[in-house]
Write a protein that holds these residues in place. Structure first.
Motif, PDB file in Angstrom:
ATOM      1  N   GLY A  13       0.845  -1.193   0.000  1.00  0.00           N
ATOM      2  CA  GLY A  13       0.000   0.000   0.000  1.00  0.00           C
ATOM      3  C   GLY A  13       0.874   1.234   0.000  1.00  0.00           C
ATOM      4  N   VAL A  14       0.250   2.393  -0.208  1.00  0.00           N
ATOM      5  CA  VAL A  14       1.027   3.628  -0.127  1.00  0.00           C
ATOM      6  C   VAL A  14       1.396   3.868   1.342  1.00  0.00           C
ATOM      7  CG1 VAL A  14       0.013   4.694  -2.171  1.00  0.00           C
ATOM      8  CG2 VAL A  14      -1.082   5.010   0.055  1.00  0.00           C
ATOM      9  N   VAL A 103       8.604  -2.025  -7.539  1.00  0.00           N
ATOM     10  CA  VAL A 103       8.201  -1.588  -8.873  1.00  0.00           C
ATOM     11  C   VAL A 103       7.426  -0.280  -8.798  1.00  0.00           C
ATOM     12  CG1 VAL A 103       6.852  -2.170 -10.916  1.00  0.00           C
ATOM     13  CG2 VAL A 103       8.168  -3.953  -9.751  1.00  0.00           C
ATOM     14  N   ALA A 104       6.494  -0.181  -7.848  1.00  0.00           N
ATOM     15  CA  ALA A 104       5.621   1.003  -7.789  1.00  0.00           C
ATOM     16  C   ALA A 104       6.420   2.275  -7.488  1.00  0.00           C
ATOM     17  CB  ALA A 104       4.521   0.806  -6.759  1.00  0.00           C
ATOM     18  N   PHE A 105       7.361   2.188  -6.557  1.00  0.00           N
ATOM     19  CA  PHE A 105       8.106   3.399  -6.170  1.00  0.00           C
ATOM     20  C   PHE A 105       9.105   3.830  -7.245  1.00  0.00           C
ATOM     21  CE2 PHE A 105       6.994   4.902  -1.898  1.00  0.00           C
ATOM     22  CZ  PHE A 105       6.064   3.942  -1.540  1.00  0.00           C
ATOM     23  N   THR A 106       9.856   2.873  -7.819  1.00  0.00           N
ATOM     24  CA  THR A 106      10.819   3.303  -8.845  1.00  0.00           C
ATOM     25  C   THR A 106      10.116   3.726 -10.123  1.00  0.00           C
ATOM     26  OG1 THR A 106      12.614   1.945  -7.967  1.00  0.00           O
ATOM     27  CG2 THR A 106      12.836   2.672 -10.230  1.00  0.00           C
ATOM     28  N   GLN A 158       0.771   9.696  -4.972  1.00  0.00           N
ATOM     29  CA  GLN A 158      -0.340   9.524  -5.900  1.00  0.00           C
ATOM     30  C   GLN A 158       0.098   8.757  -7.149  1.00  0.00           C
ATOM     31  OE1 GLN A 158      -2.481  13.104  -5.533  1.00  0.00           O
ATOM     32  NE2 GLN A 158      -3.966  12.588  -7.130  1.00  0.00           N
ATOM     33  N   THR A 159       1.291   9.073  -7.637  1.00  0.00           N
ATOM     34  CA  THR A 159       1.829   8.332  -8.774  1.00  0.00           C
ATOM     35  C   THR A 159       2.097   6.879  -8.383  1.00  0.00           C
ATOM     36  OG1 THR A 159       2.897  10.394  -9.414  1.00  0.00           O
ATOM     37  CG2 THR A 159       3.551   8.436 -10.620  1.00  0.00           C
TER      38      THR A 159
END
Ligand code: DGP
Ligand code: NA
Ligand code: NA
Length: 212
Positions: A13-14, A103-106, A158-159
């Motif tokens: 999650g964020v 993956v989500a953060f980079t 958000q990204t």
């Protein structure tokens, strides 16, 4: 005969969705139900690689973006033998973040695509369950100010959320989206129910490889 293996359960999650709290509560509840269970978290800041990551997150050092991505992945790989060993010993692992955060953060950074970001983590132990704690940016904002670490801004988060949404479309993984705006206890009960189901399902199956 080999005993039953444990399940690999990931919470994603964020930031500020309550992952860490829910991981701890889940481990306690599973143990109370008589299941061997342990918590892990990524990044694991205690290893040599983890210390480099920690220093980067605390903005004490700057590292090139590809390099950082590979360090986060290396941090998961260095723990992969332990993960497999524990699962084979019948221990269920509850993990605070995994390759999906990777993956989500980079890929939320300019110039990175999902595919490139996924590659270094291909072949890691495959989760039996990925619980995604969903929290809208507005709800996240109500939980107070972000911290001072790198990535802790609402635009970036958000990204990151968009990237997670793309990853969730992968039908080869058991994604379960949880409403993190629910009360802590309701959320916990739902997470426990999903986890017990995943543990029962995993028992009879070999450990598979992620994204292969
Ligand atoms: P935490 O210790 O859970 O607060 O995570 C630290 C921060 O690092 C958080 O903003 C999420 C981010 N993060 C976690 N895993 C990865 C990863 O594999 N790659 C990148 N780029 N960031 C990550
Ligand atoms: Na954080
Ligand atoms: Na956390």
């Amino acid at each position: 005969m080999m005993g039953r293996r444990g399940a690999l359960i990931i919470l994603e999650g964020v930031d500020r969705a309550g992952k860490t709290t829910q991981c701890k509560k889940l481990v306690q509840a599973l143990q109370k139900n008589g299941r061997p269970a342990e918590m892990m978290r990524f990044p694991d800041r205690t290893t040599m690689i983890g210390q480099m990551i920690s220093s980067y997150l605390e903005k004490k050092t700057n590292l090139e973006d590809h390099t950082v991505h590979l360090l986060f992945s290396a941090n998961r790989w260095e723990l992969a033998p332990l993960i497999k060993k524990k699962l084979q010993q019948g221990v269920t692992l509850v993990v605070d973040r995994y390759a999906f955060s990777g993956v989500a953060f980079t890929s939320a950074k300019p110039g990175f695509c999902l595919e490139w970001c996924r590659n270094p983590d291909v072949g890691l132990p495959k989760p039996d369950l990925v619980l995604f704690l969903q929290l809208s940016p507005a709800e996240a904002a109500k939980r107070g100010q972000f911290g001072v670490e790198r990535y802790e801004t609402s635009d970036f988060q958000q990204t990151v959320q968009h990237r997670f949404n793309q990853l969730m479309k992968d039908p080869s993984l058991n994604w379960q989206v949880m409403d993190a705006t629910k009360g802590m206890e309701d959320l916990h009960q739902e997470i426990l129910r999903q986890s017990e189901a995943a543990i029962a399902e995993a028992e009879s199956q070999p450990i598979k490889e992620l994204w292969k």
